[in-house]
Write a protein that holds these residues in place. Structure first.
Motif, PDB file in Angstrom:
ATOM      1  N   THR A 148      19.563 -15.769  17.648  1.00  0.00           N
ATOM      2  CA  THR A 148      19.441 -15.752  19.046  1.00  0.00           C
ATOM      3  C   THR A 148      18.240 -14.450  19.476  1.00  0.00           C
ATOM      4  O   THR A 148      17.839 -14.483  20.535  1.00  0.00           O
ATOM      5  N   LEU A 149      17.980 -13.569  18.348  1.00  0.00           N
ATOM      6  CA  LEU A 149      16.996 -12.572  18.713  1.00  0.00           C
ATOM      7  C   LEU A 149      15.458 -13.146  18.020  1.00  0.00           C
ATOM      8  O   LEU A 149      14.700 -12.229  18.241  1.00  0.00           O
ATOM      9  N   LEU A 150      15.067 -13.950  17.560  1.00  0.00           N
ATOM     10  CA  LEU A 150      13.976 -14.706  17.256  1.00  0.00           C
ATOM     11  C   LEU A 150      13.184 -14.761  18.125  1.00  0.00           C
ATOM     12  O   LEU A 150      13.443 -15.124  19.410  1.00  0.00           O
ATOM     13  N   ALA A 151      11.892 -14.472  17.731  1.00  0.00           N
ATOM     14  CA  ALA A 151      10.667 -14.839  18.663  1.00  0.00           C
ATOM     15  C   ALA A 151      10.684 -16.112  19.252  1.00  0.00           C
ATOM     16  O   ALA A 151      10.565 -16.780  20.579  1.00  0.00           O
ATOM     17  N   ASP A 152      10.828 -17.146  18.480  1.00  0.00           N
ATOM     18  CA  ASP A 152      10.913 -18.726  18.753  1.00  0.00           C
ATOM     19  C   ASP A 152      12.211 -19.452  17.911  1.00  0.00           C
ATOM     20  O   ASP A 152      11.924 -19.918  16.638  1.00  0.00           O
ATOM     21  N   PRO A 153      13.233 -19.498  18.351  1.00  0.00           N
ATOM     22  CA  PRO A 153      14.438 -19.774  17.551  1.00  0.00           C
ATOM     23  C   PRO A 153      14.098 -21.192  16.841  1.00  0.00           C
ATOM     24  O   PRO A 153      14.518 -21.563  15.916  1.00  0.00           O
ATOM     25  N   ALA A 154      13.714 -22.190  17.911  1.00  0.00           N
ATOM     26  CA  ALA A 154      13.569 -23.517  17.624  1.00  0.00           C
ATOM     27  C   ALA A 154      12.439 -23.824  16.553  1.00  0.00           C
ATOM     28  O   ALA A 154      12.739 -24.275  15.664  1.00  0.00           O
ATOM     29  N   ALA A 155      11.437 -22.784  16.672  1.00  0.00           N
ATOM     30  CA  ALA A 155      10.264 -23.003  15.643  1.00  0.00           C
ATOM     31  C   ALA A 155      11.068 -22.512  14.179  1.00  0.00           C
ATOM     32  O   ALA A 155      10.541 -23.003  13.088  1.00  0.00           O
ATOM     33  N   ALA A 156      11.667 -21.346  14.374  1.00  0.00           N
ATOM     34  CA  ALA A 156      12.255 -20.733  13.021  1.00  0.00           C
ATOM     35  C   ALA A 156      13.070 -21.732  12.255  1.00  0.00           C
ATOM     36  O   ALA A 156      13.106 -21.877  11.275  1.00  0.00           O
ATOM     37  N   LEU A 157      14.044 -22.456  13.183  1.00  0.00           N
ATOM     38  CA  LEU A 157      14.713 -23.435  12.356  1.00  0.00           C
ATOM     39  C   LEU A 157      14.159 -24.558  11.876  1.00  0.00           C
ATOM     40  O   LEU A 157      14.489 -25.052  10.822  1.00  0.00           O
ATOM     41  N   ALA A 158      13.095 -24.957  12.441  1.00  0.00           N
ATOM     42  CA  ALA A 158      12.354 -26.157  12.235  1.00  0.00           C
ATOM     43  C   ALA A 158      11.582 -25.543  10.691  1.00  0.00           C
ATOM     44  O   ALA A 158      11.512 -26.554   9.913  1.00  0.00           O
ATOM     45  N   GLU A 159      11.086 -24.347  10.846  1.00  0.00           N
ATOM     46  CA  GLU A 159      10.312 -23.727   9.578  1.00  0.00           C
ATOM     47  C   GLU A 159      11.529 -23.784   8.390  1.00  0.00           C
ATOM     48  O   GLU A 159      11.018 -24.188   6.982  1.00  0.00           O
ATOM     49  N   ILE A 160      12.783 -23.430   8.700  1.00  0.00           N
ATOM     50  CA  ILE A 160      13.799 -23.292   7.546  1.00  0.00           C
ATOM     51  C   ILE A 160      13.729 -24.892   7.067  1.00  0.00           C
ATOM     52  O   ILE A 160      14.215 -25.087   6.009  1.00  0.00           O
ATOM     53  N   GLY A 161      14.001 -25.875   8.091  1.00  0.00           N
ATOM     54  CA  GLY A 161      14.323 -27.063   7.642  1.00  0.00           C
ATOM     55  C   GLY A 161      13.128 -27.633   6.860  1.00  0.00           C
ATOM     56  O   GLY A 161      13.293 -28.417   5.974  1.00  0.00           O
TER      57      GLY A 161
END
Length: 232
Positions: free
Chosen positions: A122-135
């Motif tokens: 919830t604190l990340l700059a771009d949560p959607a992009a971070a989860l995509a990068e983890i994926g």
């Protein structure tokens, strides 16, 4: 977001006492032995040390954080941690990178079996992009262990942004629908909820501690959840 935008967002966001809300580390202990584990936003490394103990001699852990100071502290404690864990060698490594750009830490496509993210999305700059990068980092079938907070209704954006600036991961929460949409877009299956409990925005990072909150008149209820999702 490009590299300059990420740097501008994360610069100075140390959150000295960790992220607001208690970090419980709800882990499938018996599934982590021998796994290549990625600890995203590892902070000072305590969670990574625990993951390293569970991964064992045949597994490995890479802890990544945007704070060079925290990464250095994690590295400094690594030898004591793996020896205390009864391992025959170090299985821990740490690197500096933004969660939206794990490639900067040398994380290759499909190179990880498990990714762990604790109370930070919830604190990340771009949560959607971070989860995509983890994926991207996980192999097909790889496991995402995500501990986060869900709000029971759409949010006042001004309050959310103020909470994010404070590092209050509870008050910065988005709805379940938004979080599930991020996961689906990142290529994950529908997650399994393995633990949940109501949580107050002022709940601190440890028992008895309180977190600063942003002013506002929202009538929002928050739920701390531990989710397990697999990459398709």
């Amino acid at each position: 977001m490009d590299a300059d935008e990420l740097r501008d967002f994360y610069e100075g966001r140390q959150f000295e006492y960790g992220f607001a809300s208690m970090c419980k580390m709800v882990l499938p202990d018996d599934e982590l032995a021998g796994r290549r584990i990625l600890d995203v936003c590892c902070r000072r490394g305590r969670g990574a040390y625990r993951l390293g103990e569970l991964a064992g001699d045949e597994g490995s852990v890479l802890g990544v954080d945007w704070s060079p100071a925290y990464v250095e502290e994690a590295r400094a404690g690594a030898e004591r941690a793996w020896r205390k864990g009864g391992l025959s060698r170090s299985n821990l490594a740490f690197a500096v990178a933004y969660p939206e750009d794990l490639a900067a830490a040398g994380v290759e496509d499909g190179s990880m079996d498990v990714a762990y993210v604790n109370s930070v999305v919830t604190l990340l700059a771009d949560p959607a992009a971070a989860l995509a990068e983890i994926g991207r980092a996980l192999r097909p079938g790889g496991l995402l262990i995500l501990e986060t907070v869900l709000a029971d209704r759409p949010r006042d954006e001004a309050v959310v942004e103020a909470a994010r600036a404070l590092g209050n991961s509870v008050q910065a929460a988005r709805t379940e629908a938004e979080t599930l949409a991020w996961l689906a877009s990142a290529g994950f299956s529908a997650p399994e909820v393995v633990a949940e409990e109501p949580v107050e925005a002022s709940r601190g990072y440890r028992e008895g501690a309180t977190a600063p909150t942003a002013p506002g008149d929202e009538d929002v209820r928050f739920r701390a959840v531990a989710l397990n999702a697999h990459k398709k």
